[in-house]
Structures are given as structure tokens and as C-alpha cells.
Design an enzyme around this catalytic site. Structure first.
Site, PDB file in Angstrom:
ATOM      1  N   ASP A   1       0.799  -1.224   0.000  1.00  0.00           N
ATOM      2  CA  ASP A   1       0.000   0.000   0.000  1.00  0.00           C
ATOM      3  C   ASP A   1       0.833   1.276   0.000  1.00  0.00           C
ATOM      4  O   ASP A   1       0.368   2.320  -0.457  1.00  0.00           O
ATOM      5  CB  ASP A   1      -0.992   0.006   1.172  1.00  0.00           C
ATOM      6  CG  ASP A   1      -0.328  -0.090   2.532  1.00  0.00           C
ATOM      7  OD1 ASP A   1       0.826  -0.522   2.604  1.00  0.00           O
ATOM      8  OD2 ASP A   1      -0.987   0.260   3.535  1.00  0.00           O
TER       9      ASP A   1
ATOM     10  N   GLU B   1       9.405 -10.663  -2.067  1.00  0.00           N
ATOM     11  CA  GLU B   1      10.456  -9.652  -2.169  1.00  0.00           C
ATOM     12  C   GLU B   1      11.860 -10.240  -2.245  1.00  0.00           C
ATOM     13  O   GLU B   1      12.735  -9.688  -2.921  1.00  0.00           O
ATOM     14  CB  GLU B   1      10.365  -8.680  -0.988  1.00  0.00           C
ATOM     15  CG  GLU B   1       9.159  -7.773  -1.014  1.00  0.00           C
ATOM     16  CD  GLU B   1       7.923  -8.365  -0.363  1.00  0.00           C
ATOM     17  OE1 GLU B   1       6.893  -7.674  -0.284  1.00  0.00           O
ATOM     18  OE2 GLU B   1       7.998  -9.548   0.073  1.00  0.00           O
TER      19      GLU B   1
ATOM     20  N   HIS C   1       0.830   0.548  10.509  1.00  0.00           N
ATOM     21  CA  HIS C   1       1.209  -0.821  10.184  1.00  0.00           C
ATOM     22  C   HIS C   1       2.561  -0.822   9.445  1.00  0.00           C
ATOM     23  O   HIS C   1       2.954   0.174   8.853  1.00  0.00           O
ATOM     24  CB  HIS C   1       0.133  -1.490   9.316  1.00  0.00           C
ATOM     25  CG  HIS C   1      -0.110  -0.834   7.999  1.00  0.00           C
ATOM     26  ND1 HIS C   1      -0.777   0.376   7.872  1.00  0.00           N
ATOM     27  CD2 HIS C   1       0.247  -1.193   6.742  1.00  0.00           C
ATOM     28  CE1 HIS C   1      -0.839   0.706   6.607  1.00  0.00           C
ATOM     29  NE2 HIS C   1      -0.223  -0.216   5.891  1.00  0.00           N
ATOM     30  N   HIS C   2       3.239  -1.930   9.462  1.00  0.00           N
ATOM     31  CA  HIS C   2       4.567  -2.100   8.853  1.00  0.00           C
ATOM     32  C   HIS C   2       5.653  -1.320   9.599  1.00  0.00           C
ATOM     33  O   HIS C   2       6.761  -1.166   9.082  1.00  0.00           O
ATOM     34  CB  HIS C   2       4.586  -1.695   7.378  1.00  0.00           C
ATOM     35  CG  HIS C   2       3.686  -2.504   6.492  1.00  0.00           C
ATOM     36  ND1 HIS C   2       3.135  -3.697   6.880  1.00  0.00           N
ATOM     37  CD2 HIS C   2       3.258  -2.284   5.215  1.00  0.00           C
ATOM     38  CE1 HIS C   2       2.396  -4.175   5.897  1.00  0.00           C
ATOM     39  NE2 HIS C   2       2.438  -3.350   4.882  1.00  0.00           N
TER      40      HIS C   2
ATOM     41  N   GLY D   1      26.843 -16.219  -1.621  1.00  0.00           N
ATOM     42  CA  GLY D   1      26.509 -17.639  -1.539  1.00  0.00           C
ATOM     43  C   GLY D   1      25.184 -17.934  -0.866  1.00  0.00           C
ATOM     44  O   GLY D   1      25.090 -18.844  -0.039  1.00  0.00           O
TER      45      GLY D   1
ATOM     46  N   ASP E   1      18.578 -29.619  -5.730  1.00  0.00           N
ATOM     47  CA  ASP E   1      17.218 -29.764  -5.223  1.00  0.00           C
ATOM     48  C   ASP E   1      16.998 -28.996  -3.928  1.00  0.00           C
ATOM     49  O   ASP E   1      15.946 -28.378  -3.712  1.00  0.00           O
ATOM     50  CB  ASP E   1      16.841 -31.238  -5.061  1.00  0.00           C
ATOM     51  CG  ASP E   1      17.860 -32.052  -4.259  1.00  0.00           C
ATOM     52  OD1 ASP E   1      18.898 -31.487  -3.850  1.00  0.00           O
ATOM     53  OD2 ASP E   1      17.616 -33.261  -4.057  1.00  0.00           O
TER      54      ASP E   1
ATOM     55  N   ASN F   1      19.978 -34.679  -5.824  1.00  0.00           N
ATOM     56  CA  ASN F   1      20.958 -35.467  -5.063  1.00  0.00           C
ATOM     57  C   ASN F   1      20.595 -35.522  -3.578  1.00  0.00           C
ATOM     58  O   ASN F   1      21.460 -35.642  -2.718  1.00  0.00           O
ATOM     59  CB  ASN F   1      22.381 -34.931  -5.275  1.00  0.00           C
ATOM     60  CG  ASN F   1      22.490 -33.445  -4.985  1.00  0.00           C
ATOM     61  OD1 ASN F   1      21.574 -32.842  -4.437  1.00  0.00           O
ATOM     62  ND2 ASN F   1      23.617 -32.857  -5.364  1.00  0.00           N
TER      63      ASN F   1
ATOM     64  N   GLY G   1      19.358 -33.408  -1.226  1.00  0.00           N
ATOM     65  CA  GLY G   1      19.617 -32.467  -0.146  1.00  0.00           C
ATOM     66  C   GLY G   1      20.758 -31.510  -0.386  1.00  0.00           C
ATOM     67  O   GLY G   1      21.131 -31.218  -1.522  1.00  0.00           O
TER      68      GLY G   1
ATOM     69  N   GLU H   1      26.849 -28.675   2.066  1.00  0.00           N
ATOM     70  CA  GLU H   1      26.873 -28.771   3.522  1.00  0.00           C
ATOM     71  C   GLU H   1      27.315 -30.168   3.973  1.00  0.00           C
ATOM     72  O   GLU H   1      28.017 -30.314   4.979  1.00  0.00           O
ATOM     73  CB  GLU H   1      25.492 -28.445   4.103  1.00  0.00           C
ATOM     74  CG  GLU H   1      25.188 -26.961   4.193  1.00  0.00           C
ATOM     75  CD  GLU H   1      24.706 -26.380   2.880  1.00  0.00           C
ATOM     76  OE1 GLU H   1      24.611 -27.144   1.885  1.00  0.00           O
ATOM     77  OE2 GLU H   1      24.424 -25.174   2.831  1.00  0.00           O
TER      78      GLU H   1
END
Length: 577
Positions: A39, A61, A124-125, A426, A457, A484, A486, A490
């Protein structure tokens, strides 16, 4: 008569602030604006089509910020509109990535009126504390200019200054546009004079001195090389580097973040250098050189394979957008564009030395063949060199943080391929939005390029909704989703079998249709034979719409460079002092 009426009468060509702002963006070459309506920005959005611009309409966003990042990398600059507080904070991660990687992005935030701000209204916001500058203060850490457009007499100057800073410094800027300023009038006559985007010239005496110092080092060297990094692309000196390399004939290498900044089909191109993550011959050639001309370096951990460079400061010349450094001598305020141009003009090729030794020219591995009795699985060692045979000239190649970012090191690009990758920031999921933005940018430029996205994925699940925007704008995108199971990067850093590195299996190829696609081409590829058949298919290669490939790879497999970098990253994470 109010003071504002008196001021408006003094204007030669009064136009609303929003119209002025969007006209300036159009002059910069922007044709589409990403964002999400709210708004506090709705009235401003009405002016977008009036300026000949297209509203993209992103799904959230964060994705919009990622897409604006990709758009800017492909076209040169981009714009993003969010609403105050809730919208802008959702985009902040994407803006921070653009800041860290030197991407010029104009972030426009629609905010409450100046009257509401002055009265400290509980709107608001907001945080409910009457502080309407808290979010712009946050943004100031990831913007090279913050402009609060509160005073009509200053707004046009603020806009022009911010847009120039965005372009020259190649980083995001933040424009806070109150609702009651959107239609206030500014001088439209200014639009007849475009913003001066010329970079500040170096002091000629200082520039000449630096050029002479570099030339002395160059003439003394016997095994000099050029190393092109990210900021050579971001700060628009790719042409200057190419002209210098063409004239001198010096071997030229790229870093992972510099990939795409050099024509990899030229005779002097040697490969990707990232310390221990490099192919052995590339590593030997760069580290055995007696002079490295480093252009636009960003020596982050993933860009250097865990800070594993073995190049000496005593043998390095660093060129940056705002300074140059020759060995231990620094020259602030002497930017690389002018220096590189003058180096090319003045270098005496007859004085350059060549000591006999191994030269590396376009060395990349061949696609790995299957061992006898080996299952027909798709491995990284096989896949990434094979990708180089699939790519075409002028493709836009977007790679996600993880296996794709590291695998692409061993892919040879045809001429004029644009590499789009986020290695320093990253942020997983970035590539889906960035691919949408890059594909839209090439479409806006009237350039019939393929945009090819390689994403895992796990990362895809963060931002899958952006496929909707690809469909909405009929973009030419081929998505290779690496299934693969996951978060592989990591897994290699820590927790190979840990539950937190797993993701739920989706019915990936059904996603485009769920999002509204009617003519998407989709494939599930589990073997090398199936992949070879697909990559050789003419219709697949020439498609001008959306294609979705779910490609199966082992969860415990990764590119060689990722394994090395992950090992170094784990060591860094574990350091106590």
C-alpha cells in the site's frame, strides 16, 4: 497560495516525482522493474507503464531481489520496488548479496507520508515506536547511497546523484519515497540532459606514474600472466582487458567469480585458477609465474578454494576500480580503467620476454568414461566437462551455490557465454531468481539467448516460486535440477549423513504445471545414456520456452573443487584463534 504551489509555478516543465524517477531508470537502459506491490508503493507503481517500463510482478520480495541481481548482471543495472518495513526487509538478503558482489541495483521503497512520519503515527509495517528511519538505517550498510526523498526541492538532485553512484560504484542504492512525494512536482526539463555516467578520470600525472611502474615490472618478467576476477566484470573493464591481452599475447586465466569475463576460445586462455582447487597444470602455470597481473580480485574463501592461493605479493600487480597496487606499493585513487587503457597504448610488445616453459591453453578434463561394470550413473566428473559440449555461443549460464558453482569450473565456455554465479555471498536459492532476471534482461535487450540454470534440489526448494515469473513472462529458460537428496555442499563441510542436510522429495517436474505452465517440456534423467540422448536432441537444444530437467546424481558425489574447498572451509570453521 501554498509554498508548494509557488514552487511548482517556477518549474519550466513540472512532472511528478515518480514520473521523473522512472524516466531516469528508462534512460539507464532498464526496461523491467521487479518488486511486490504494497500500500505504500501503489501510487508510484501507476507511473511505471507511463515511462515505457514493464512491471515484472514477483512472487515475494526476496525472489524479486535475487531476480533484480540477475537482471543487473545481464543488462548492467536493475531496479526493485518494495513497500516499507515488511517488504524491504524481506528483500534485504538479496540486496546484501548485490552489495557484496558489486552489482548495481536501485532499491525503491514506498514509505508512509512525510506528515505521518513527522507526527510519529502508529502505522502498520512499523515497529510501533515512531522511528521511520530505522529500516533505511539498516539498508545504509548494504547501499552505497541512501536518499530519503522528503523535500521536493532536493528530490531530483537526490535521484540523479544516487543513480550515478549506483552505476559508478557498481553497488546498490536505496531511495525512500514517501506516499505524499510521489506526485509532487519536480523539474522535468532536467530529463533532456542524461545523467553523466562517465567514471571520474584519474589524475594524469599519477596515472602515468603507475603505468610506468607496471610497465617496468612487465618488461622484467619472463613468465607473466593475467588473472581476471569478478570486479573486472562488475566495473566494466572486460573490453580493456581483452585489448591488453590481444596486444601482449600474455596467457590469461580467470577465477571462479571471473568466469565468463574472458573468451575461453581465445589462444591465450588457460583456465580457472583457484589455488588448490585448480586443475594441476593451471595451478602450476599461475604459481610459477614471476608476475601476476590481477584484475578486479575478490579473494574470498570459495573464490580461492579456502584461501589456498600460492602467489606472492612481491610478484603481483592488483588493478581495482578505485586503486592500483604494485607489489607492496599502493596507489589509491588511481582506477584500473584508465590504467589498463594506457598500458595497452604504451606497451612495447618487443620488450616482453618469454621464458620457455609449459603454457596452459584451454585445459579442461574430458567427460569421464564409464569403467567396466560401472553403473550408468551421472557423476560430476562426467557431467561438467560434458556441459561444455552442450553449451552454445552467447548462452547465459546461471549456477547455484553448491555443486553447480564448483562444477562449472571444469566446463569450457564457448565464445561470448555469460557466467552468472554468486560465490562470495553464496545465498542458496539465489540462482532461481537470478535466472529469471537474467533471462528477462536478455529478452528486454532483444537478444535471443538461452538461459540455462543449474541448481540443486535443496536450493531450488527455497525459491521454486520464481518459476511462476518465468512462465508469466514467457522466458527462454532451461532448468537442470540436480536431484541429489539435499544440501550436498553442507554434507561435505559437515554432516554427510546428518538429517539436517536432507530435504523432502518433491515431484519436481510437475511444479511448472502447478504454477500454470501449459507448454513446458519436462524430463527425468537418471542415466548417462538418457542424458546423452537429451543433450544431443535438436528440439531440446533449440527450444525457445521453458524446459525442466530433473537429473539424478549420487548424494555423496561432488565436483573435485568442492571437495577440496569444503575441506578447507571445515578447517576454517573449526579454528579457535
Amino acid at each position: 497560495m501554498s509554498p508548494s504551489d509557488i514552487r511548482s509555478r517556477a518549474l519550466h516543465e513540472p512532472i511528478p516525482v515518480a514520473q521523473y524517477l522512472f524516466a531516469r531508470l528508462q534512460q539507464l537502459g532498464i526496461r523491467s522493474i521487479h518488486g511486490v506491490p504494497g500500500d505504500f508503493n501503489l501510487t508510484a507503481l501507476d507511473y511505471i507503464p507511463k515511462a515505457g517500463l514493464k512491471w515484472v510482478g514477483s512472487v515475494n520480495e526476496l525472489n524479486a531481489a535475487y531476480a533484480a541481481d540477475g537482471y543487473a548482471r545481464a543488462l548492467g543495472i536493475s531496479a526493485l520496488i518494495t513497500t516499507f518495513g515488511v517488504g524491504e526487509l524481506s528483500a534485504l538478503n538479496g540486496i546484501a548479496g548485490a552489495y557484496s558482489e558489486h552489482v548495481p541495483l536501485v532499491h525503491i521503497v514506498g514509505c508512509p507520508s512525510t506528515v505521518s512520519q513527522k507526527n510519529g503515527m502508529l502505522l502498520h509495517h512499523t515497529l510501533g515506536n515512531g522511528d521511520f528511519n530505522v529500516f533505511s538505517s539498516m539498508a545504509s550498510n548494504v547501499a552505497c547511497d541512501v536518499a530519503r526523498l522528503n523535500r521536493p526541492a532536493e528530490i531530483a538532485d537526490q535521484i540523479d546523484h544516487a543513480l550515478r553512484e549506483c552505476w559508478i560504484r557498481s553497488r546498490p542504492v536505496y531511495l525512500l519515497l514517501p506516499t505524499d512525494m510521489v506526485e509532487r512536482e519536480v523539474e522535468g526539463e532536467r530529463l533532456k540532459q542524461k545523467i553523466d555516467l562517465r567514471e571520474p578520470e584519474n589524475d594524469q600525472e599519477r596515472e602515468d606514474y603507475v603505468v610506468d611502474v607496471v610497465l617496468r615490472s612487465l618488461y622484467e618478467a619472463k613468465r607473466a600472466v593475467v588473472l581476471v576476477d569478478a570486479c573486472a566484470i562488475r566495473h566494466r573493464v572486460v573490453r580493456e582487458v581483452r585489448e591488453f591481452v590481444d596486444k601482449t599475447g600474455l596467457p590469461v586465466f580467470v577465477t571462479p567469480m571471473g568466469k565468463g569475463g574472458v573468451n575461453e576460445t581465445c589462444e591465450q586462455y588457460g583456465g580457472v585458477y583457484a589455488g588448490t582447487g585448480s586443475l594441476p597444470a593451471v595451478k602450476d602455470r599461475v604459481e610459477s609465474s614471476d608476475l601476476v597481473l590481477s584484475v578486479g580480485s575478490l579473494k574470498s574463501d570459495f573464490n580461492t578454494a579456502g584461501f589456498s592461493y600460492k602467489t606472492s605479493v612481491l610478484k603481483t600487480v592488483d588493478f581495482h576500480s578505485d586503486s592500483c597496487k604494485v607489489r607492496y606499493s599502493e596507489y589509491p585513487g588511481v582506477g584500473m580503467k584508465g590504467v589498463l587503457k594506457k598500458l595497452t597504448e604504451r606497451v612495447d610488445v618487443g620488450k616482453l620476454k618469454r621464458e620457455p616453459g609449459p603454457e596452459v591453453v584451454n585445459e579442461v578434463p574430458k567427460p569421464e568414461g564409464k569403467a567396466e561394470k560401472e553403473e550408468d550413473i551421472i557423476t560430476h566428473k562426467y557431467f561438467w566437462p560434458r556441459v561444455g559440449e552442450y553449451l552454445k555461443e552467447k548462452d547465459v549460464v546461471v549456477t547455484e551455490t553448491g555443486t553447480a558453482n564448483f562444477g562449472i569450473w571444469e566446463t569450457k565456455f564457448p565464445a561470448n557465454v555469460m557466467g552468472v554465479t554468486q560465490i562470495l555471498w553464496g545465498s542458496i536459492g539465489w540462482s532461481v531468481g537470478a535466472a529469471q532476471g537474467a533471462a528477462l534482461a536478455t529478452k528486454d535487450a532483444g537478444d535471443d539467448r538461452r538461459t540455462i540454470l543449474f541448481v540443486g534440489d535443496g536450493s531450488f526448494q527455497l525459491t521454486a516460486q520464481e518459476v511462476t515469473t518465468m512462465i508469466r513472462h514467457k522466458l527462454r529458460v532451461t532448468i537442470f535440477l540436480i536431484y541429489n537428496e539435499g544440501f550436498t555442499i553442507e554434507r561435505f563441510i559437515h554432516g554427510m549423513e546428518a538429517e539436517y542436510n536432507d530435504v523432502v522429495r518433491w515431484k519436481y517436474t510437475e511444479i511448472p504445471e502447478v504454477f500454470g505452465a501449459k507448454d513446458v517440456r519436462k524430463f527425468v534423467i537418471k542415466t548417462r545414456d538418457e542424458l546423452e540422448k537429451l543433450l544431443s536432441d535438436k528440439e531440446f537444444n533449440d527450444s525457445d520456452g521453458l524446459q525442466f530437467v530433473e537429473m539424478w546424481m549420487p548424494k555423496d558425489d561432488a565436483p573435485r573443487a568442492l571437495k577440496l574447498t569444503a575441506k578447507e572451509s571445515a578447517k576454517t570453521n573449526a579454528q579457535l584463534e
